[in-house]
Design a protein around this motif. Structure first.
Motif, PDB file in Angstrom:
ATOM      1  N   ASP A 250       0.823  -1.210   0.000  1.00 37.57           N
ATOM      2  CA  ASP A 250       0.000   0.000   0.000  1.00 37.57           C
ATOM      3  C   ASP A 250       0.858   1.261   0.000  1.00 37.57           C
ATOM      4  O   ASP A 250       0.546   2.233  -0.697  1.00 37.57           O
ATOM      5  CB  ASP A 250      -0.945   0.000   1.206  1.00 37.57           C
ATOM      6  CG  ASP A 250      -2.158  -0.895   0.986  1.00 37.57           C
ATOM      7  OD1 ASP A 250      -2.895  -0.648   0.012  1.00 37.57           O
ATOM      8  OD2 ASP A 250      -2.347  -1.835   1.764  1.00 37.57           O
ATOM      9  N   VAL A 251       1.929   1.256   0.773  1.00 29.96           N
ATOM     10  CA  VAL A 251       2.827   2.409   0.775  1.00 29.96           C
ATOM     11  C   VAL A 251       3.462   2.581  -0.602  1.00 29.96           C
ATOM     12  O   VAL A 251       3.541   3.692  -1.139  1.00 29.96           O
ATOM     13  CB  VAL A 251       3.912   2.251   1.863  1.00 29.96           C
ATOM     14  CG1 VAL A 251       4.976   3.339   1.718  1.00 29.96           C
ATOM     15  CG2 VAL A 251       3.284   2.326   3.252  1.00 29.96           C
ATOM     16  N   SER A 256       3.774   5.350  -5.873  1.00 28.35           N
ATOM     17  CA  SER A 256       3.803   5.184  -7.327  1.00 28.35           C
ATOM     18  C   SER A 256       2.736   6.030  -8.012  1.00 28.35           C
ATOM     19  O   SER A 256       2.780   6.224  -9.230  1.00 28.35           O
ATOM     20  CB  SER A 256       3.620   3.711  -7.699  1.00 28.35           C
ATOM     21  OG  SER A 256       2.301   3.272  -7.421  1.00 28.35           O
ATOM     22  N   GLN A 257       1.774   6.541  -7.237  1.00 28.24           N
ATOM     23  CA  GLN A 257       0.679   7.332  -7.797  1.00 28.24           C
ATOM     24  C   GLN A 257       0.741   8.801  -7.387  1.00 28.24           C
ATOM     25  O   GLN A 257      -0.053   9.611  -7.868  1.00 28.24           O
ATOM     26  CB  GLN A 257      -0.669   6.720  -7.363  1.00 28.24           C
ATOM     27  CG  GLN A 257      -0.866   5.316  -7.913  1.00 28.24           C
ATOM     28  CD  GLN A 257      -2.097   4.594  -7.381  1.00 28.24           C
ATOM     29  OE1 GLN A 257      -2.503   3.572  -7.925  1.00 28.24           O
ATOM     30  NE2 GLN A 257      -2.707   5.086  -6.319  1.00 28.24           N
ATOM     31  N   GLU A 299      -5.912   5.656  -4.970  1.00 27.18           N
ATOM     32  CA  GLU A 299      -6.699   4.634  -5.655  1.00 27.18           C
ATOM     33  C   GLU A 299      -6.098   3.250  -5.393  1.00 27.18           C
ATOM     34  O   GLU A 299      -4.922   3.002  -5.656  1.00 27.18           O
ATOM     35  CB  GLU A 299      -6.728   4.917  -7.157  1.00 27.18           C
ATOM     36  CG  GLU A 299      -7.632   3.979  -7.933  1.00 27.18           C
ATOM     37  CD  GLU A 299      -7.748   4.361  -9.402  1.00 27.18           C
ATOM     38  OE1 GLU A 299      -8.215   3.527 -10.189  1.00 27.18           O
ATOM     39  OE2 GLU A 299      -7.360   5.502  -9.740  1.00 27.18           O
ATOM     40  N   GLY A 300      -6.902   2.355  -4.826  1.00 24.34           N
ATOM     41  CA  GLY A 300      -6.437   1.006  -4.518  1.00 24.34           C
ATOM     42  C   GLY A 300      -5.597   0.895  -3.264  1.00 24.34           C
ATOM     43  O   GLY A 300      -5.075  -0.183  -2.958  1.00 24.34           O
ATOM     44  N   VAL A 301      -5.459   1.983  -2.507  1.00 27.08           N
ATOM     45  CA  VAL A 301      -4.644   1.992  -1.288  1.00 27.08           C
ATOM     46  C   VAL A 301      -5.556   1.861  -0.074  1.00 27.08           C
ATOM     47  O   VAL A 301      -6.576   2.547   0.027  1.00 27.08           O
ATOM     48  CB  VAL A 301      -3.824   3.295  -1.176  1.00 27.08           C
ATOM     49  CG1 VAL A 301      -3.066   3.345   0.148  1.00 27.08           C
ATOM     50  CG2 VAL A 301      -2.867   3.412  -2.355  1.00 27.08           C
ATOM     51  N   THR A 307      -9.520  -0.064   5.911  1.00 30.64           N
ATOM     52  CA  THR A 307     -10.507   0.807   5.277  1.00 30.64           C
ATOM     53  C   THR A 307      -9.897   1.461   4.040  1.00 30.64           C
ATOM     54  O   THR A 307      -8.674   1.611   3.942  1.00 30.64           O
ATOM     55  CB  THR A 307     -10.984   1.903   6.245  1.00 30.64           C
ATOM     56  OG1 THR A 307      -9.856   2.710   6.618  1.00 30.64           O
ATOM     57  CG2 THR A 307     -11.608   1.297   7.480  1.00 30.64           C
ATOM     58  N   PRO A 308     -10.731   1.851   3.071  1.00 29.84           N
ATOM     59  CA  PRO A 308     -10.193   2.540   1.894  1.00 29.84           C
ATOM     60  C   PRO A 308      -9.401   3.780   2.304  1.00 29.84           C
ATOM     61  O   PRO A 308      -9.834   4.559   3.164  1.00 29.84           O
ATOM     62  CB  PRO A 308     -11.447   2.908   1.100  1.00 29.84           C
ATOM     63  CG  PRO A 308     -12.453   1.880   1.502  1.00 29.84           C
ATOM     64  CD  PRO A 308     -12.182   1.615   2.961  1.00 29.84           C
TER      65      PRO A 308
END
Length: 318
Positions: A250-251, A256-257, A299-301, A307-308
């Motif tokens: 996630d990090v 990357s985004q 997004e997607g993390v 939780t989102p």
């Protein structure tokens, strides 16, 4: 010196004390690998200072602790290669290419994204000179007297200073009788500011992102024959420890985004260096008013509690 409160801390003394003050991050015990603490390498530059603070506040909203270590670039890159730091958001190309290339080739660090896709360094002129017809590096010597045969530079030994000196020493574009006046960036900008106020012709080293692009009416000269002294285009890369994606997907996905344009970072630099706002306030206010951009980064993390990520950030910055 910047003071970061709460879960954040910034270590300026590590340059002298070495990296012993930087603890090794421990993975949390969970089904998905998670870093307890995300450690940033932060050179003492305003743009990366704010960018790292923005990223830190987002990570803290996701449930992480963060630490910002103020270090020289060479120390940061070595620390990333040795897993003593996790992320560096200021891999400036082409100036740092010679330092990054060997580490990337051996696989000891990775680049995730160009977090600023386009940056620019080179000789700039005041609007008075631009309106007078100076549009490229080849036009300078036609108006040498107006410029006092002088280009105002930044710190001696900097990449762009060296590029300008090479052009002068080679006598290209008739600049063999010109001089590059090296000084600190702050002193150069103060001198240019006075010239702008008096509507005088001035040639100087400029770069973006930076607050000068907001405050001064200035223009970058076009390059000629790939001189390397004008219109030097590049990007800023996000550089991380080689195993970051394995340690915490996630990090790694967030970094990357995380992409901004030159205008956003110029505004950050303006707020910190020109208006002298507090770095924490700049980051907090920016995140709160730019949730649409932050949502693309997340997004997607997921937060550490599953939780989102964007929900966790919105709850923190309502």
């Amino acid at each position: 010196m910047l003071t970061i409160t709460g879960l954040r801390s910034l270590t300026a003394g590590a340059l002298c004390a070495g990296l012993s003050a930087i603890p090794v991050a421990q993975a949390a015990s969970s089904d998905q690998p998670t870093l307890d603490e995300v450690r940033f390498g932060v050179p003492p530059w305003p743009g990366i200072t704010v960018k790292s603070e923005v990223a830190s506040q987002i990570l803290e909203a996701l449930g992480y602790q963060t630490k910002q270590n103020q270090l020289a670039v060479s120390v940061i890159l070595n620390a990333l290669a040795n897993d003593d730091l996790d992320v560096y958001l200021a891999g400036w190309y082409p100036q740092e290419k010679h330092m990054l290339a060997p580490l990337l080739a051996e696989g000891s660090v990775k680049e995730l994204v160009n977090n600023i896709p386009e940056v620019l360094t080179g000789i700039a002129v005041t609007d008075a000179a631009w309106q007078g017809g100076v549009r490229s590096i080849a036009d300078l010597d036609d108006h040498a007297e107006r410029f006092d045969h002088r280009i105002y530079g930044i710190e001696a030994g900097s990449g762009i200073n060296d590029a300008v000196l090479k052009v002068i020493e080679a006598g290209r574009f008739g600049l063999d009788d010109w001089q590059l006046q090296a000084s600190s960036s702050a002193a150069m900008l103060a001198q240019v500011g006075q010239k702008v106020e008096r509507d005088e012709w001035t040639a100087f080293i400029g770069w973006q992102p930076h607050w000068m692009n907001i405050v001064y009416d200035m223009h970058y000269l076009e390059d000629v024959d790939d001189s390397g002294a004008a219109e030097l285009k590049g990007h800023v890369a996000t550089v991380v420890r080689a195993d970051l994606a394995e340690r915490d997907p996630d990090v790694a996905r967030l970094f990357s985004q995380l992409v901004v344009d030159s205008e956003i970072q110029s505004n950050w630099v303006y707020a910190l260096s020109y208006e002298q706002q507090d770095v924490e306030d700049i980051a907090t206010n920016w995140i709160g008013s730019h949730q649409d951009i932050v949502a693309t980064w997340l997004e997607g993390v997921e937060a550490t509690d599953g939780t989102p990520g964007i929900e966790a950030v919105r709850a923190q910055f309502e």
